[in-house]
Motif scaffolding. Structure first.
Motif, short mmCIF file in Angstrom:
data_model
loop_
_atom_site.label_atom_id
_atom_site.label_comp_id
_atom_site.label_asym_id
_atom_site.label_seq_id
_atom_site.Cartn_x
_atom_site.Cartn_y
_atom_site.Cartn_z
N SER A 120 0.82 -1.21 0.00
CA SER A 120 0.00 0.00 0.00
C SER A 120 0.86 1.26 0.00
CB SER A 120 -0.92 0.00 1.22
OG SER A 120 -0.14 0.01 2.40
N VAL A 121 2.12 1.15 0.44
CA VAL A 121 2.98 2.33 0.53
C VAL A 121 3.88 2.47 -0.69
CG1 VAL A 121 4.81 3.41 1.89
CG2 VAL A 121 2.97 2.20 3.05
N LEU A 122 4.51 1.39 -1.08
CA LEU A 122 5.51 1.46 -2.15
C LEU A 122 5.01 1.01 -3.52
CD1 LEU A 122 8.61 0.10 -0.23
CD2 LEU A 122 8.05 2.46 -0.71
N GLY A 123 3.84 0.44 -3.58
CA GLY A 123 3.29 0.02 -4.86
C GLY A 123 4.10 -1.07 -5.52
N THR A 124 4.68 -0.76 -6.67
CA THR A 124 5.38 -1.78 -7.45
C THR A 124 6.71 -2.21 -6.83
OG1 THR A 124 6.43 -0.08 -8.81
CG2 THR A 124 4.35 -1.00 -9.61
N TYR A 125 7.25 -1.46 -5.87
CA TYR A 125 8.53 -1.81 -5.26
C TYR A 125 8.36 -2.64 -3.99
CZ TYR A 125 10.24 1.74 -8.45
OH TYR A 125 10.52 2.46 -9.57
N ALA A 126 7.14 -3.05 -3.68
CA ALA A 126 6.88 -3.79 -2.45
C ALA A 126 7.59 -5.13 -2.44
CB ALA A 126 5.38 -3.99 -2.27
N GLU A 127 7.60 -5.82 -3.57
CA GLU A 127 8.23 -7.14 -3.62
C GLU A 127 9.74 -7.03 -3.38
OE1 GLU A 127 8.51 -11.10 -6.45
OE2 GLU A 127 7.52 -9.31 -7.21
N ALA A 128 10.37 -6.09 -4.01
CA ALA A 128 11.81 -5.91 -3.82
C ALA A 128 12.13 -5.53 -2.38
CB ALA A 128 12.34 -4.85 -4.78
N ALA A 129 11.32 -4.66 -1.79
CA ALA A 129 11.56 -4.24 -0.41
C ALA A 129 11.38 -5.41 0.56
CB ALA A 129 10.62 -3.09 -0.05
N SER A 130 10.34 -6.22 0.36
CA SER A 130 10.11 -7.34 1.27
C SER A 130 11.18 -8.41 1.10
CB SER A 130 8.72 -7.94 1.05
OG SER A 130 8.63 -8.53 -0.23
N LEU A 131 11.65 -8.64 -0.13
CA LEU A 131 12.73 -9.60 -0.33
C LEU A 131 14.02 -9.13 0.32
CD1 LEU A 131 12.12 -10.77 -4.01
CD2 LEU A 131 11.75 -12.05 -1.91
N ALA A 132 14.26 -7.82 0.28
CA ALA A 132 15.44 -7.28 0.95
C ALA A 132 15.33 -7.47 2.46
CB ALA A 132 15.60 -5.81 0.61
N LEU A 133 14.15 -7.25 3.02
CA LEU A 133 13.95 -7.45 4.46
C LEU A 133 14.11 -8.91 4.84
CD1 LEU A 133 10.94 -5.06 5.08
CD2 LEU A 133 13.28 -4.78 5.89
N VAL A 134 13.57 -9.81 4.03
CA VAL A 134 13.71 -11.24 4.31
C VAL A 134 15.18 -11.65 4.20
CG1 VAL A 134 13.18 -13.56 3.45
CG2 VAL A 134 11.37 -11.87 3.67
N GLY A 135 15.87 -11.16 3.20
CA GLY A 135 17.28 -11.48 3.05
C GLY A 135 18.10 -10.98 4.24
N ALA A 136 17.83 -9.77 4.68
CA ALA A 136 18.55 -9.24 5.84
C ALA A 136 18.23 -10.05 7.09
CB ALA A 136 18.18 -7.77 6.05
N GLY A 137 16.97 -10.45 7.23
CA GLY A 137 16.59 -11.26 8.39
C GLY A 137 17.22 -12.64 8.36
N LEU A 138 17.27 -13.25 7.20
CA LEU A 138 17.91 -14.56 7.08
C LEU A 138 19.40 -14.48 7.36
CD1 LEU A 138 16.11 -16.06 3.96
CD2 LEU A 138 15.88 -16.79 6.34
N PHE A 139 20.03 -13.41 6.89
CA PHE A 139 21.46 -13.23 7.15
C PHE A 139 21.70 -13.04 8.65
CE2 PHE A 139 25.18 -10.48 7.64
CZ PHE A 139 26.14 -11.30 7.07
N ALA A 140 20.86 -12.23 9.29
CA ALA A 140 21.02 -12.01 10.72
C ALA A 140 20.77 -13.29 11.51
CB ALA A 140 20.06 -10.91 11.18
N GLY A 141 19.74 -14.04 11.12
CA GLY A 141 19.45 -15.30 11.79
C GLY A 141 20.56 -16.31 11.60
#
Length: 66
Positions: free
Chosen positions: A25-46
């Protein structure tokens, strides 16, 4: 894979799915890239937290140099 590691992976994908819905709802077409970046950062931290213990190799298992 240990239960903690599997739980961390599942947890990060759940977080990523939630973030994708929220960011859609906030980023529109960039939502997928932003969520994948967050998941990647979380997986790296974990991975860093779960794999922080140093693995030791016994001296008998190391090949001698010529």
């Amino acid at each position: 894979m240990s239960k903690a590691a599997a739980g961390a992976v599942v947890g990060m994908f759940v977080v990523g799915a939630g973030m994708m819905a929220l960011l859609g709802s906030v980023l529109g077409t960039y939502a997928e890239a932003a969520s994948l970046a967050l998941v990647g950062a979380g997986l790296f931290a974990g991975s860093s937290m779960l794999g922080s213990g140093k693995e030791t190799v016994p001296a008998a298992g190391i090949a001698k140099e010529a």
